[in-house]
Scaffold this motif. Sequence first.
Motif, PDB file in Angstrom:
ATOM      1  N   ASP A 294      -9.524  -2.035  -4.687  1.00 45.25           N
ATOM      2  CA  ASP A 294     -10.268  -1.016  -3.953  1.00 45.25           C
ATOM      3  C   ASP A 294      -9.330   0.115  -3.549  1.00 45.25           C
ATOM      4  O   ASP A 294      -8.398  -0.083  -2.772  1.00 45.25           O
ATOM      5  CB  ASP A 294     -10.902  -1.650  -2.714  1.00 45.25           C
ATOM      6  CG  ASP A 294     -11.733  -0.661  -1.905  1.00 45.25           C
ATOM      7  OD1 ASP A 294     -11.902   0.491  -2.357  1.00 45.25           O
ATOM      8  OD2 ASP A 294     -12.202  -1.049  -0.818  1.00 45.25           O
ATOM      9  N   ALA A 295      -9.576   1.305  -4.060  1.00 44.85           N
ATOM     10  CA  ALA A 295      -8.740   2.460  -3.749  1.00 44.85           C
ATOM     11  C   ALA A 295      -9.146   3.163  -2.474  1.00 44.85           C
ATOM     12  O   ALA A 295      -8.651   4.261  -2.182  1.00 44.85           O
ATOM     13  CB  ALA A 295      -8.770   3.447  -4.916  1.00 44.85           C
ATOM     14  N   GLY A 296     -10.056   2.564  -1.693  1.00 46.85           N
ATOM     15  CA  GLY A 296     -10.411   3.118  -0.393  1.00 46.85           C
ATOM     16  C   GLY A 296     -10.956   4.532  -0.501  1.00 46.85           C
ATOM     17  O   GLY A 296     -11.896   4.793  -1.257  1.00 46.85           O
TER      18      GLY A 296
ATOM     19  N   ALA B 115      -2.733   6.516  -5.398  1.00 49.63           N
ATOM     20  CA  ALA B 115      -2.969   7.243  -4.148  1.00 49.63           C
ATOM     21  C   ALA B 115      -3.215   6.269  -2.995  1.00 49.63           C
ATOM     22  O   ALA B 115      -2.722   6.466  -1.876  1.00 49.63           O
ATOM     23  CB  ALA B 115      -4.157   8.188  -4.312  1.00 49.63           C
ATOM     24  N   ALA B 116      -3.956   5.200  -3.279  1.00 51.36           N
ATOM     25  CA  ALA B 116      -4.208   4.199  -2.243  1.00 51.36           C
ATOM     26  C   ALA B 116      -2.920   3.491  -1.839  1.00 51.36           C
ATOM     27  O   ALA B 116      -2.728   3.151  -0.656  1.00 51.36           O
ATOM     28  CB  ALA B 116      -5.237   3.185  -2.732  1.00 51.36           C
ATOM     29  N   GLN B 117      -2.026   3.245  -2.794  1.00 53.30           N
ATOM     30  CA  GLN B 117      -0.733   2.640  -2.455  1.00 53.30           C
ATOM     31  C   GLN B 117       0.064   3.529  -1.506  1.00 53.30           C
ATOM     32  O   GLN B 117       0.668   3.036  -0.549  1.00 53.30           O
ATOM     33  CB  GLN B 117       0.083   2.391  -3.725  1.00 53.30           C
ATOM     34  CG  GLN B 117      -0.371   1.230  -4.579  1.00 53.30           C
ATOM     35  CD  GLN B 117       0.515   1.063  -5.798  1.00 53.30           C
ATOM     36  OE1 GLN B 117       0.879   2.032  -6.463  1.00 53.30           O
ATOM     37  NE2 GLN B 117       0.882  -0.173  -6.110  1.00 53.30           N
TER      38      GLN B 117
ATOM     39  N   LEU C  91       6.019  -0.514  -2.284  1.00 52.52           N
ATOM     40  CA  LEU C  91       5.053   0.571  -2.452  1.00 52.52           C
ATOM     41  C   LEU C  91       5.767   1.907  -2.623  1.00 52.52           C
ATOM     42  O   LEU C  91       6.770   2.157  -1.952  1.00 52.52           O
ATOM     43  CB  LEU C  91       4.131   0.646  -1.232  1.00 52.52           C
ATOM     44  CG  LEU C  91       3.178  -0.542  -1.029  1.00 52.52           C
ATOM     45  CD1 LEU C  91       2.549  -0.471   0.354  1.00 52.52           C
ATOM     46  CD2 LEU C  91       2.098  -0.558  -2.106  1.00 52.52           C
ATOM     47  N   PRO C  92       5.282   2.787  -3.523  1.00 54.40           N
ATOM     48  CA  PRO C  92       4.154   2.649  -4.450  1.00 54.40           C
ATOM     49  C   PRO C  92       4.598   2.458  -5.911  1.00 54.40           C
ATOM     50  O   PRO C  92       4.100   3.118  -6.812  1.00 54.40           O
ATOM     51  CB  PRO C  92       3.452   4.002  -4.283  1.00 54.40           C
ATOM     52  CG  PRO C  92       4.594   4.969  -4.103  1.00 54.40           C
ATOM     53  CD  PRO C  92       5.676   4.201  -3.359  1.00 54.40           C
ATOM     54  N   HIS C  93       5.566   1.584  -6.144  1.00 55.95           N
ATOM     55  CA  HIS C  93       6.040   1.289  -7.505  1.00 55.95           C
ATOM     56  C   HIS C  93       4.886   0.800  -8.380  1.00 55.95           C
ATOM     57  O   HIS C  93       3.944   0.185  -7.880  1.00 55.95           O
ATOM     58  CB  HIS C  93       7.133   0.220  -7.417  1.00 55.95           C
ATOM     59  CG  HIS C  93       7.955   0.052  -8.650  1.00 55.95           C
ATOM     60  ND1 HIS C  93       7.469  -0.528  -9.805  1.00 55.95           N
ATOM     61  CD2 HIS C  93       9.245   0.381  -8.918  1.00 55.95           C
ATOM     62  CE1 HIS C  93       8.415  -0.545 -10.733  1.00 55.95           C
ATOM     63  NE2 HIS C  93       9.514   0.000 -10.219  1.00 55.95           N
TER      64      HIS C  93
END
Length: 451
Positions: free
Chosen positions: A229-231, A246-248, A218-220
């Motif tokens: 799901d990006a939360g 952004a979620a990663q 993360l976040p490659h």
Amino acid sequence: MISGPSRRTLLTGAMAAPFLGGPATHASAGPPARPNVVVVLADDLGWGEVGFQGQRTIATPNLDRLAAEGVRFEAAYSGAPLCAPSRCALLTGLHAGHGTVRENPEGGPQRSLTDADLTFGGVMQLAGYDTACIGKWGFGPDLPGQPSHPNERGFAEFFGFIGHRAAHRYYPQRLWHNDRTVPLRGRSYAPDLFRRRAVRFIKKERERPFLLYFPTTLPHSPSVVPGGDAGPYEDRPWTGPNRRHAAQVGRLDADVAALVRALRDSGQAERTVVLFTSDNGPHSEKGVTPELFDSNGPFRGDKRDLYEGGIRVPMIAWSPGVKARVERRPVAFWDVLPTLADLAGMPVPEGLDGVSLRGALTGAGAPKRRHLIWNRPRKVQAIRRGRWKAVRFAPGIAGAGPRGRVELYDLRDDPGERRDLAAARPGLAADLLAELDRAIGPDPRKPYAPL
């Protein structure tokens, strides 16, 4: 050249003192003797993608807390602006003008470490530590029983990706556990498996200190999260790749929190040093827009560039015994091996490019140094000496003409590298390039025989 220890030949050092438990405090003035060490390496996380460096769009509350409680390195540099040579510098204490791996594969065979490469895992094994690498190793070949395998380079426990390209798959068909493959059939999110395995390693009962090297993916790119799901970012008016990126970063922050929580729950936080950093600047791959997040902060460039945005990275050292402070002197990835050797009570190997950063953890400050060097063979090279930085492009690279191009920047007055002073200060530029040329060459290490 070093005769680097393999899994079969490492000697066992003295055993560690008993662990201390209890809540975290800041009573002492530095790290404990022979501490546990957790090294967390993010993959393509930009200098400006964390709250403690001014990020306002992506939330990283757990990393921000570690930065507030520990040592925040304001001028930390990766080993290279891309994966493999940067990791080589981190592991071996050599910059990319001396290290074994100086380039990424880029369509050719995966570069490998050799029997000559003593890593910080090997040093800590010699010191009697229980060692593990969980995540993306990044050096081929993708085979067991060869000198570049983590088990042969000082890590008794390995779980993750051996090679570089396979690590781009967040739902892999398989992972490696030591010398065997673990079939997954694309059903499991690799970073979650890494986190769970790392927590188990931390909580394992043992009578000696441990080293956990946790090079997450993360976040490659690609911007993949479970279920897509990006939360908290799902409803932002951004593209899908940006929302998921952004979620990663948020998942990375939560994974670091899980490791620290495991240290506290197992009563080991007091005797542990956590080092967090990233392998290079932010990526702009597969639809991710670093400008949206101000991912490189005030700096120019990103991944693959030798401008500051490609090599300036976030770095934190946290331990309950370390007083909170900001270290402003430049430090680099090749300082990690000497630092860990110093913390473990081992002699620092001779001939390294790095220096121990123990002083930064005790409040004495990071040592002064002559220069920092970066080298992308046949492409671009750079040197920083004090406030001055020179960047040299090979012919045909980044718009350079048939004679190449040299740029000169005053990082004190121009950290964003906007004003090229090479024409105004040709003598200084030539002096820096001569020093750069002297700093690039064969492996300078000496045989390591600490016991």
